[in-house]
Scaffold this active site. Structure first.
Site, PDB file in Angstrom:
ATOM      1  N   LYS A  11     -32.647 -82.915  17.322  1.00  0.00           N
ATOM      2  CA  LYS A  11     -33.840 -82.564  16.036  1.00  0.00           C
ATOM      3  C   LYS A  11     -34.551 -83.713  15.730  1.00  0.00           C
ATOM      4  CE  LYS A  11     -31.251 -84.206  12.870  1.00  0.00           C
ATOM      5  NZ  LYS A  11     -30.868 -86.120  12.353  1.00  0.00           N
ATOM      6  N   GLY A  99     -28.496 -89.982  15.370  1.00  0.00           N
ATOM      7  CA  GLY A  99     -29.343 -88.925  14.769  1.00  0.00           C
ATOM      8  C   GLY A  99     -30.548 -88.171  14.929  1.00  0.00           C
ATOM      9  N   ASP A 137     -25.033 -80.361   9.961  1.00  0.00           N
ATOM     10  CA  ASP A 137     -26.033 -80.487  10.840  1.00  0.00           C
ATOM     11  C   ASP A 137     -26.449 -79.023  11.811  1.00  0.00           C
ATOM     12  OD1 ASP A 137     -27.501 -82.162  10.002  1.00  0.00           O
ATOM     13  OD2 ASP A 137     -27.310 -83.067  11.610  1.00  0.00           O
TER      14      ASP A 137
HETATM   15  P1  ATP Z   1     -26.499 -86.517  13.740  1.00  0.00           P
HETATM   16  O1  ATP Z   1     -27.882 -86.730  14.059  1.00  0.00           O
HETATM   17  O2  ATP Z   1     -25.661 -85.297  13.444  1.00  0.00           O
HETATM   18  O3  ATP Z   1     -25.500 -88.172  12.941  1.00  0.00           O
HETATM   19  P2  ATP Z   1     -25.659 -88.211  16.482  1.00  0.00           P
HETATM   20  O4  ATP Z   1     -27.042 -88.426  16.935  1.00  0.00           O
HETATM   21  O5  ATP Z   1     -25.652 -89.302  15.359  1.00  0.00           O
HETATM   22  O6  ATP Z   1     -25.519 -86.878  14.958  1.00  0.00           O
HETATM   23  P3  ATP Z   1     -23.569 -86.883  18.646  1.00  0.00           P
HETATM   24  O7  ATP Z   1     -23.993 -87.467  19.539  1.00  0.00           O
HETATM   25  O8  ATP Z   1     -24.103 -85.754  18.338  1.00  0.00           O
HETATM   26  O9  ATP Z   1     -24.534 -88.230  16.842  1.00  0.00           O
HETATM   27  O10 ATP Z   1     -22.271 -87.554  18.042  1.00  0.00           O
HETATM   28  C1  ATP Z   1     -22.281 -88.953  17.924  1.00  0.00           C
HETATM   29  C2  ATP Z   1     -20.204 -88.585  18.179  1.00  0.00           C
HETATM   30  O11 ATP Z   1     -19.891 -87.488  18.061  1.00  0.00           O
HETATM   31  C3  ATP Z   1     -20.308 -89.576  19.444  1.00  0.00           C
HETATM   32  O12 ATP Z   1     -19.749 -91.138  19.569  1.00  0.00           O
HETATM   33  C4  ATP Z   1     -19.499 -88.595  19.922  1.00  0.00           C
HETATM   34  O13 ATP Z   1     -17.817 -89.697  20.740  1.00  0.00           O
HETATM   35  C5  ATP Z   1     -18.860 -87.785  19.319  1.00  0.00           C
HETATM   36  N1  ATP Z   1     -19.089 -86.554  19.853  1.00  0.00           N
HETATM   37  C6  ATP Z   1     -18.397 -85.065  19.517  1.00  0.00           C
HETATM   38  N2  ATP Z   1     -18.782 -84.054  20.859  1.00  0.00           N
HETATM   39  C7  ATP Z   1     -19.933 -84.795  21.376  1.00  0.00           C
HETATM   40  C8  ATP Z   1     -20.959 -84.526  22.318  1.00  0.00           C
HETATM   41  N3  ATP Z   1     -20.700 -82.233  22.639  1.00  0.00           N
HETATM   42  N4  ATP Z   1     -22.037 -84.524  22.268  1.00  0.00           N
HETATM   43  C9  ATP Z   1     -22.261 -86.272  22.081  1.00  0.00           C
HETATM   44  N5  ATP Z   1     -21.259 -86.201  20.887  1.00  0.00           N
HETATM   45  C10 ATP Z   1     -20.444 -85.849  20.709  1.00  0.00           C
END
Ligand code: ATP
Length: 290
Positions: A11, A99, A137
């Site tokens: 997203k 993000g 989310d």
């Molecule tokens: P958001 O946009 O909701 O803030 P994000 O993009 O910041 O998400 P993600 O990529 O979802 O962050 O992951 C953040 C942390 O979650 C990672 O550092 C990782 O260790 C942990 N994690 C657990 N499961 C997963 C997964 N399936 N994919 C990615 N990261 C994961």
């Protein structure tokens, strides 16, 4: 059905505002969420043994209960007393900690996959409710399309589809902590807030240029100060034809909306050459709900 393969869509936030801080420490937000056609691949297989087995192409991701796909499978197993196990193969393409809700979307895919594989007959609303326990989310990632997220991000209102356009995505090689970004955000009476209502109005009117003009993310006030590279990427996208470019979520990923493929190609090349971002992708709006 003994196996299933699903796309877990990333997203972007067309707008992100923080309107206040709750007593429990969570921030109240107003965000326009949009699914895009950049995705992880989640493959699931039923197993006779009761275990949840996770494997992934990214060596640094956990494969135990710290992975959100594991947590999603466990939640469904516990809640619906499923005896069999599941083998989950996760191929990550969405940048991690960027993000873009990669982990949340993987978890949403597992909820959908378990529902289908084990014939649970759950409606989408129920899956969204379960998803909320895994992360704010996750309900949106179950629903997909375009939506307004309020509360701490879990209160969703579906919006009409966003006009389609090519999107350029760039993630610089910096690490941001979502928790710290929110903690460092300073709000007071003179804070200028993004105009979320105008984004929604322009989506309703199918006015791509109008949406782009109002795109804004209040969390940039924190991250751009810390990482000027975010501002540089935004500027480069805009000087190479983007209608506008903003940061998604708590960053550090920046996305730009374009009007046509020719422009985005030129911007992609310029960004690659600049060395400002480690990961650069082209994508597009994905409007289909589940
Ligand atoms: P958001 O946009 O909701 O803030 P994000 O993009 O910041 O998400 P993600 O990529 O979802 O962050 O992951 C953040 C942390 O979650 C990672 O550092 C990782 O260790 C942990 N994690 C657990 N499961 C997963 C997964 N399936 N994919 C990615 N990261 C994961």
């Amino acid at each position: 059905m003994d196996e299933i393969s699903l796309k877990a869509l990333a997203k972007i936030n067309l707008g992100l505002d923080v309107t206040g801080l709750r007593e429990d420490g969570y921030h109240e937000v107003r965000m326009v969420m949009q699914s895009i056609h950049l995705y992880d691949r989640v493959e699931m297989k039923k197993t006779k043994s009761p275990h949840i087995h996770v494997e992934t192409n990214l060596y640094y991701l956990p494969v135990d209960e710290n992975n959100l796909v594991y947590q999603a499978a466990k939640l469904m197993k516990d809640e619906f007393k499923i005896k069999e196990g599941v083998r989950i193969t996760l191929r990550k393409f969405i940048p991690v900690a960027a993000g873009m809700a990669g982990g949340s979307s993987d978890a949403a895919a597992v909820l959908v996959g378990m529902n289908r594989m084990f014939n649970l007959g759950l409606k989408q609303n129920k899956l969204m409710e379960l998803g909320q326990r895994l992360g704010a989310d996750v309900p949106f990632c179950v629903m997909r399309g375009t939506a307004l997220a309020e509360g701490i991000g879990e209160k969703l209102t579906a919006l009409p589809p966003m006009p389609r356009c090519p999107i350029l995505i760039a993630k610089p090689a910096v690490v941001v902590s979502t928790k710290q970004v929110y903690e460092q955000l300073k709000l007071n009476d003179s804070t200028k807030h993004p105009d979320i209502d105008s984004i929604i109005e322009n989506i309703r009117q199918k006015n791509l240029r109008g949406v782009a003009e109002h795109m804004e993310n209040i969390l940039e006030t924190v991250t751009v100060r810390q990482y000027p590279v975010i501002r540089e990427i935004k500027a480069l996208m805009k000087s190479n034809g983007a209608l506008n470019a903003v940061m998604s979520g708590s960053g550090p990923t920046v996305f730009g909306l374009y009007q046509n493929e020719k422009e985005i190609r030129g911007a992609y090349d310029a960004l690659k050459q600049s060395g400002l971002a480690k990961n650069v992708y082209t994508s597009e709006i994905h409007n289909n709900r589940r």
